[in-house]
Write a protein that holds these residues in place. Structure first.
Motif, PDB file in Angstrom:
ATOM      1  N   VAL A 129      21.754 -23.419  88.383  1.00 46.41           N
ATOM      2  CA  VAL A 129      21.898 -24.431  87.326  1.00 46.41           C
ATOM      3  C   VAL A 129      22.409 -23.784  86.041  1.00 46.41           C
ATOM      4  CG1 VAL A 129      20.652 -26.056  85.857  1.00 46.41           C
ATOM      5  CG2 VAL A 129      20.176 -25.977  88.310  1.00 46.41           C
ATOM      6  N   GLU A 130      21.872 -22.617  85.722  1.00 47.89           N
ATOM      7  CA  GLU A 130      22.343 -21.922  84.520  1.00 47.89           C
ATOM      8  C   GLU A 130      23.832 -21.591  84.637  1.00 47.89           C
ATOM      9  OE1 GLU A 130      21.621 -17.784  81.992  1.00 47.89           O
ATOM     10  OE2 GLU A 130      20.441 -18.197  83.798  1.00 47.89           O
ATOM     11  N   THR A 131      24.250 -21.104  85.819  1.00 45.71           N
ATOM     12  CA  THR A 131      25.659 -20.782  86.030  1.00 45.71           C
ATOM     13  C   THR A 131      26.530 -22.029  85.906  1.00 45.71           C
ATOM     14  OG1 THR A 131      25.146 -18.915  87.471  1.00 45.71           O
ATOM     15  CG2 THR A 131      27.323 -19.888  87.718  1.00 45.71           C
ATOM     16  N   VAL A 132      26.102 -23.120  86.544  1.00 42.86           N
ATOM     17  CA  VAL A 132      26.878 -24.366  86.500  1.00 42.86           C
ATOM     18  C   VAL A 132      26.980 -24.874  85.073  1.00 42.86           C
ATOM     19  CG1 VAL A 132      26.924 -26.778  87.215  1.00 42.86           C
ATOM     20  CG2 VAL A 132      26.379 -24.991  88.878  1.00 42.86           C
ATOM     21  N   ASP A 133      25.892 -24.813  84.312  1.00 42.82           N
ATOM     22  CA  ASP A 133      25.920 -25.287  82.929  1.00 42.82           C
ATOM     23  C   ASP A 133      26.886 -24.466  82.084  1.00 42.82           C
ATOM     24  OD1 ASP A 133      24.099 -27.246  83.515  1.00 42.82           O
ATOM     25  OD2 ASP A 133      22.364 -26.190  82.687  1.00 42.82           O
ATOM     26  N   ARG A 134      26.874 -23.161  82.272  1.00 40.68           N
ATOM     27  CA  ARG A 134      27.791 -22.308  81.517  1.00 40.68           C
ATOM     28  C   ARG A 134      29.241 -22.579  81.914  1.00 40.68           C
ATOM     29  NH1 ARG A 134      26.535 -16.345  82.419  1.00 40.68           N
ATOM     30  NH2 ARG A 134      28.327 -16.134  80.980  1.00 40.68           N
ATOM     31  N   LEU A 135      29.466 -22.759  83.220  1.00 38.79           N
ATOM     32  CA  LEU A 135      30.823 -23.072  83.676  1.00 38.79           C
ATOM     33  C   LEU A 135      31.291 -24.415  83.146  1.00 38.79           C
ATOM     34  CD1 LEU A 135      30.688 -21.895  87.405  1.00 38.79           C
ATOM     35  CD2 LEU A 135      32.190 -20.985  85.628  1.00 38.79           C
ATOM     36  N   ALA A 136      30.405 -25.404  83.185  1.00 34.04           N
ATOM     37  CA  ALA A 136      30.775 -26.743  82.711  1.00 34.04           C
ATOM     38  C   ALA A 136      31.127 -26.717  81.229  1.00 34.04           C
ATOM     39  CB  ALA A 136      29.630 -27.714  82.974  1.00 34.04           C
ATOM     40  N   GLU A 137      30.387 -25.917  80.469  1.00 35.57           N
ATOM     41  CA  GLU A 137      30.682 -25.821  79.033  1.00 35.57           C
ATOM     42  C   GLU A 137      32.043 -25.181  78.807  1.00 35.57           C
ATOM     43  OE1 GLU A 137      28.750 -23.882  74.957  1.00 35.57           O
ATOM     44  OE2 GLU A 137      27.659 -23.794  76.849  1.00 35.57           O
ATOM     45  N   ALA A 138      32.404 -24.192  79.642  1.00 38.84           N
ATOM     46  CA  ALA A 138      33.690 -23.514  79.482  1.00 38.84           C
ATOM     47  C   ALA A 138      34.854 -24.337  80.015  1.00 38.84           C
ATOM     48  CB  ALA A 138      33.644 -22.165  80.200  1.00 38.84           C
ATOM     49  N   VAL A 139      34.638 -25.024  81.146  1.00 39.02           N
ATOM     50  CA  VAL A 139      35.727 -25.735  81.820  1.00 39.02           C
ATOM     51  C   VAL A 139      35.867 -27.170  81.351  1.00 39.02           C
ATOM     52  CG1 VAL A 139      36.553 -26.542  84.079  1.00 39.02           C
ATOM     53  CG2 VAL A 139      35.539 -24.262  83.860  1.00 39.02           C
ATOM     54  N   GLY A 140      34.743 -27.859  81.142  1.00 37.64           N
ATOM     55  CA  GLY A 140      34.805 -29.275  80.799  1.00 37.64           C
ATOM     56  C   GLY A 140      35.403 -30.098  81.909  1.00 37.64           C
ATOM     57  N   PRO A 141      34.831 -30.053  83.129  1.00 39.59           N
ATOM     58  CA  PRO A 141      35.432 -30.789  84.257  1.00 39.59           C
ATOM     59  C   PRO A 141      35.458 -32.288  83.992  1.00 39.59           C
ATOM     60  CG  PRO A 141      33.209 -30.064  84.799  1.00 39.59           C
ATOM     61  CD  PRO A 141      33.552 -29.410  83.509  1.00 39.59           C
ATOM     62  N   GLU A 142      36.528 -32.925  84.427  1.00 39.08           N
ATOM     63  CA  GLU A 142      36.727 -34.348  84.182  1.00 39.08           C
ATOM     64  C   GLU A 142      36.463 -35.150  85.447  1.00 39.08           C
ATOM     65  OE1 GLU A 142      40.656 -34.813  82.699  1.00 39.08           O
ATOM     66  OE2 GLU A 142      40.305 -33.624  80.878  1.00 39.08           O
ATOM     67  N   SER A 143      35.644 -36.187  85.330  1.00 36.44           N
ATOM     68  CA  SER A 143      35.338 -37.050  86.465  1.00 36.44           C
ATOM     69  C   SER A 143      36.527 -37.919  86.791  1.00 36.44           C
ATOM     70  CB  SER A 143      34.129 -37.931  86.139  1.00 36.44           C
ATOM     71  OG  SER A 143      32.986 -37.146  85.906  1.00 36.44           O
ATOM     72  N   PRO A 144      36.660 -38.374  88.031  1.00 32.70           N
ATOM     73  CA  PRO A 144      37.795 -39.221  88.407  1.00 32.70           C
ATOM     74  C   PRO A 144      37.901 -40.479  87.557  1.00 32.70           C
ATOM     75  CG  PRO A 144      36.636 -38.462  90.349  1.00 32.70           C
ATOM     76  CD  PRO A 144      35.817 -38.059  89.179  1.00 32.70           C
ATOM     77  N   ALA A 145      36.777 -40.973  87.065  1.00 35.71           N
ATOM     78  CA  ALA A 145      36.807 -42.202  86.270  1.00 35.71           C
ATOM     79  C   ALA A 145      37.530 -42.019  84.951  1.00 35.71           C
ATOM     80  CB  ALA A 145      35.383 -42.689  85.996  1.00 35.71           C
ATOM     81  N   ASP A 146      37.713 -40.756  84.545  1.00 37.35           N
ATOM     82  CA  ASP A 146      38.331 -40.494  83.259  1.00 37.35           C
ATOM     83  C   ASP A 146      39.838 -40.674  83.292  1.00 37.35           C
ATOM     84  OD1 ASP A 146      35.846 -39.856  82.336  1.00 37.35           O
ATOM     85  OD2 ASP A 146      36.070 -37.690  82.663  1.00 37.35           O
ATOM     86  N   GLU A 147      40.456 -40.861  84.461  1.00 37.29           N
ATOM     87  CA  GLU A 147      41.909 -40.954  84.556  1.00 37.29           C
ATOM     88  C   GLU A 147      42.280 -41.791  85.785  1.00 37.29           C
ATOM     89  OE1 GLU A 147      43.650 -37.189  86.092  1.00 37.29           O
ATOM     90  OE2 GLU A 147      41.654 -36.388  85.729  1.00 37.29           O
ATOM     91  N   GLY A 148      43.570 -42.059  85.913  1.00 36.84           N
ATOM     92  CA  GLY A 148      44.061 -42.766  87.081  1.00 36.84           C
ATOM     93  C   GLY A 148      44.013 -44.276  86.944  1.00 36.84           C
ATOM     94  N   GLY A 149      44.164 -44.980  88.092  1.00 35.55           N
ATOM     95  CA  GLY A 149      44.190 -46.442  88.089  1.00 35.55           C
ATOM     96  C   GLY A 149      43.679 -46.957  89.413  1.00 35.55           C
ATOM     97  N   ASP A 150      43.986 -48.249  89.699  1.00 35.38           N
ATOM     98  CA  ASP A 150      43.475 -48.865  90.926  1.00 35.38           C
ATOM     99  C   ASP A 150      44.592 -49.336  91.840  1.00 35.38           C
ATOM    100  OD1 ASP A 150      44.523 -50.913  89.464  1.00 35.38           O
ATOM    101  OD2 ASP A 150      42.655 -52.086  89.361  1.00 35.38           O
ATOM    102  N   GLU A 151      45.787 -48.702  91.725  1.00 40.31           N
ATOM    103  CA  GLU A 151      46.929 -49.131  92.522  1.00 40.31           C
ATOM    104  C   GLU A 151      46.677 -49.048  94.023  1.00 40.31           C
ATOM    105  OE1 GLU A 151      48.602 -47.199  88.734  1.00 40.31           O
ATOM    106  OE2 GLU A 151      46.969 -46.851  90.177  1.00 40.31           O
ATOM    107  N   LEU A 152      45.835 -48.124  94.459  1.00 44.51           N
ATOM    108  CA  LEU A 152      45.581 -47.940  95.895  1.00 44.51           C
ATOM    109  C   LEU A 152      44.167 -48.347  96.262  1.00 44.51           C
ATOM    110  CD1 LEU A 152      47.269 -44.425  96.371  1.00 44.51           C
ATOM    111  CD2 LEU A 152      48.320 -46.677  96.620  1.00 44.51           C
ATOM    112  N   ASP A 153      43.572 -49.181  95.451  1.00 51.94           N
ATOM    113  CA  ASP A 153      42.178 -49.564  95.661  1.00 51.94           C
ATOM    114  C   ASP A 153      41.983 -50.147  97.065  1.00 51.94           C
ATOM    115  OD1 ASP A 153      39.537 -49.891  94.943  1.00 51.94           O
ATOM    116  OD2 ASP A 153      39.860 -51.950  94.288  1.00 51.94           O
ATOM    117  N   GLY A 154      40.980 -49.623  97.794  1.00 54.42           N
ATOM    118  CA  GLY A 154      40.647 -50.151  99.119  1.00 54.42           C
ATOM    119  C   GLY A 154      41.422 -49.531 100.252  1.00 54.42           C
TER     120      GLY A 154
END
Length: 681
Positions: A582-607
């Motif tokens: 958890v400590e490693t993941v927290d440090r990595l997340a702070e450095a990388v700032g991973p973006e969730s799929p909801a943060d970008e894209g659209g629904d053109e291929l929904d379903g």
């Protein structure tokens, strides 16, 4: 036999309660250092050559440390001091040196008829002879030269005319004398560097436990070690030497027996199995005796050598361009199929999986020397009845991976049965059990870290160029990366100072790390190397959770995600239950700032549900899946009735196409995929 130094207080029951170095004057320090050197050289002889030490190891260490302190405090530099055995600075290269005299190879055969024919030619040429019968060591031949009784150089055999100067490395070997008493003005001797069997197994155990490939056999280990450019590494490995020939000397020697006597008198280590025999039949008996005893020896031999004892008759016989006419190597048949388990150790892989490995007495199998075999898990060990000391049959699974197939003989000793460790043998971290498999759950475990680091930087993960296997090893060995998160705190100057690196390489890596910031969460999760979480499952988890929720998700929450069953859920929860992870993941997340799929894209291929087989030019599987899923598509690993399209690229698999036919799923080639799917984005 080396005589005991007279009137030396550091030989018998030495007092190691030394006065502080700062209280000594220069003259007293020089005299104490002189006596310490003489005593330590004698103790080295008693330990390495005579095998009869007269002081305890801890007393020897105290004497050695005192000498080291004196030499440092009073600048008492002596290149032949015993303290030089710990190794020096790395070498730039091994220089080539000409031999004192050619180091020829030997005629050899495993056929008794051929050594009898050798004997017939000898007697026809020079009459009756006595043979020196000696073990044929399976090691690494060297020439060692002494001037005025002082070690001058050590040279590998090379091509027989010249070899590589390995003086700095041979100085670290305890059984190589650095000074000779009452020695000839000039002496060149030949010896065989080898790695004792017990030391070889211990070295392989250390390599396996830290994730490195083991050496195939003691000879390869010895040869590779002698030619290393870092004498400090050589000093840390268990090498030894048997000396068996006087190549050239200012003294007079008339027989091989006199050569052995001289070597012993000067303090060289000579093998006790050497003997004189009267005829070739006695050589055959000697060979049979040693072949029967070879498994009990602490060193590897692959035959015996018969040499005409009389030097005058040797000169009459002469040599060819390749070998002397007065010596013959009568070899043993290769070991095949069956061997002895020396010990069972546990290897820790990249994902933390603990795998029992049998370290074997090396055996030839289909032309390959085998020194280890996988045992898979504790259940297989129980079922086979494998333990240290058992004689086993080894097979190569699929002609690649050696496995123990059965126990063919049990020595019925009292050795304890094997049990998997409760904590990681490398990092002492917690071990989780899944069925018959065991896993270290500490992602920063050193045994896992090198390969985890390589995986984290791979293209389908964080796509950081410049961190392949060699670079990952250097970063970990240098102590610059002790956790994956340390990648993002690397200093350019520290990187540039690494062997094989420079300012440009260091700057490029820093640029690559900066470019990886803002990576999508799916790639980030895959990069963490969580067991059973490949690229597609990582994307599915990223679509269902943000990072904070995933860290706290329970098994039920996780199994609600498609393609996540109990085994995968247990692996994910175990990973995040580790505080270190958890400590490693927290440090990595702070450095990388991973973006969730909801943060970008659209629904053109929904379903829309797609499956891929084969590769598509211009894309990795991970890139395509990320792209499609951020626009609403569902990318799965197997074809089912819910699949809309199977995309068939280059070198496709047969199974998925057969599933598509069975489920009546439409297939798309790369051009149709581009036109009907990608064009909508």
């Amino acid at each position: 036999m080396v005589e005991e130094p007279a009137d030396n207080p550091y030989v018998r029951d030495p007092d190691t309660s030394f006065a502080p170095v700062d209280d000594l004057d220069a003259a007293t320090a020089r005299e104490q250092a002189r006596r310490l050197r003489a005593a330590i050289e004698y103790h080295n002889y008693r330990y390495y050559v005579a095998n009869d030490p007269v002081i305890a190891d801890r007393t020897y260490d105290a004497l050695f440390d005192r000498l080291d302190d004196l030499e440092a405090a009073f600048d008492l530099d002596d290149e032949h001091s015993p303290t030089r055995r710990v190794g020096g600075a790395p070498l730039d290269e091994l220089e080539t040196v000409e031999h004192v005299a050619p180091l020829l190879s030997l005629q050899s055969s495993g056929d008794a008829a051929e050594i009898r024919e050798f004997d017939r030619r000898i007697r026809e040429a020079v009459g009756d002879v006595t043979y020196s019968a000696e073990p044929k060591f399976d090691g690494f031949s060297v020439e060692v030269v002494y001037e005025d009784g002082v070690f001058d150089r050590a040279v590998t055999r090379g091509d027989g005319e010249e070899g590589e100067d390995v003086s700095a490395n041979l100085r670290t070997v305890g059984s190589v004398p650095l000074r000779l008493r009452d020695a000839p003005d000039f002496l060149a001797v030949r010896g065989e560097v080898y790695m004792p069997r017990s030391g070889f197994q211990t070295l392989n155990q250390r390599r396996i436990e830290r994730g490195d490939d083991p050496f195939a056999n003691p000879r390869n280990a010895a040869a590779g070690t002698v030619r290393l450019l870092d004498p400090s590494t050589v000093a840390d490995r268990p090498l030894d030497v048997f000396f068996y020939d006087v190549i050239e000397t200012s003294a007079t020697i008339t027989s091989q027996r006199e050569a052995f006597d001289l070597l012993r008198e000067l303090g060289f280590r000579v093998n006790d199995e050497t003997t004189l025999v009267e005829d070739v039949e006695a050589v055959l008996d000697y060979r049979d005796r040693l072949m029967a005893a070879r498994e009990d020896l602490e060193y590897e031999i692959d035959g015996v050598v018969a040499k005409v004892d009389d030097v005058g008759k040797r000169e009459q016989l002469g040599s060819t361009a390749r070998h002397p006419r007065w010596a013959f190597a009568y070899k043993f048949p290769a070991r095949t199929g069956e061997t002895t388990v020396e010990r069972i150790v546990v290897q820790v892989g990249r994902t933390g999986k603990l795998t029992p490995v049998a370290l074997l007495d090396p055996v030839d199998l289909q032309g390959v020397t085998i020194s280890r075999a996988t045992l898979h898990n504790a259940a297989q060990i129980r079922d086979l009845g494998v333990h240290a000391g058992a004689t086993v049959r080894v097979e190569r699974a699929g002609d690649v991976i050696p496995e123990v197939s059965e126990v063919v003989a049990d020595d019925e000793n009292d050795s304890e049965s094997f049990a998997m460790p409760e904590t990681c043998p490398v990092c002492d971290g917690p071990v989780a059990r899944e069925g018959e498999h065991h896993y270290c759950t500490n992602a920063s475990c050193p045994a896992q870290l090198r390969r985890r680091l390589q995986h984290f930087c791979s293209r389908d993960a964080m796509d950081i160029e410049g961190v392949g296997e060699a670079a990952a090893d250097r970063l970990v060995e240098a102590g610059l990366v002790e956790s994956l998160a340390d990648l993002y705190t690397l200093d350019v100057d520290d990187l540039a100072a690494l062997d094989g690196w420079g300012e440009r390489s260091a700057a490029n890596l820093r640029d690559e790390l900066a470019a990886s910031e803002g990576a999508d969460l799916g790639s980030f999760l895959y990069a963490l190397g969580i067991r059973h979480v490949g690229t597609e499952r990582a994307r599915a988890l990223a679509a269902a959770f943000d990072l904070s929720d995933l860290k706290n998700a329970n098994a039920e929450d996780l199994q609600a995600v498609e393609d996540v069953g109990p085994e995968v859920a247990e692996a994910v929860t175990a990973f995040f239950e580790s505080p270190a992870n958890v400590e490693t993941v927290d440090r990595l997340a702070e450095a990388v700032g991973p973006e969730s799929p909801a943060d970008e894209g659209g629904d053109e291929l929904d379903g829309l549900t797609l499956v891929f087989t084969g590769s598509l030019p211009g894309y990795t599987r991970s890139e395509l899946s990320n792209l499609l899923e951020t626009h609403g598509a569902n990318v799965t690993s197997s074809v089912s009735g819910a699949t809309d399209y199977l995309v068939v690229g280059e070198n496709p698999g047969q199974r998925k196409r057969e599933q598509a036919d069975a489920e009546d799923v439409e297939t798309l080639d790369p051009a149709a995929f581009e036109e009907r799917i990608l064009s909508r984005l």
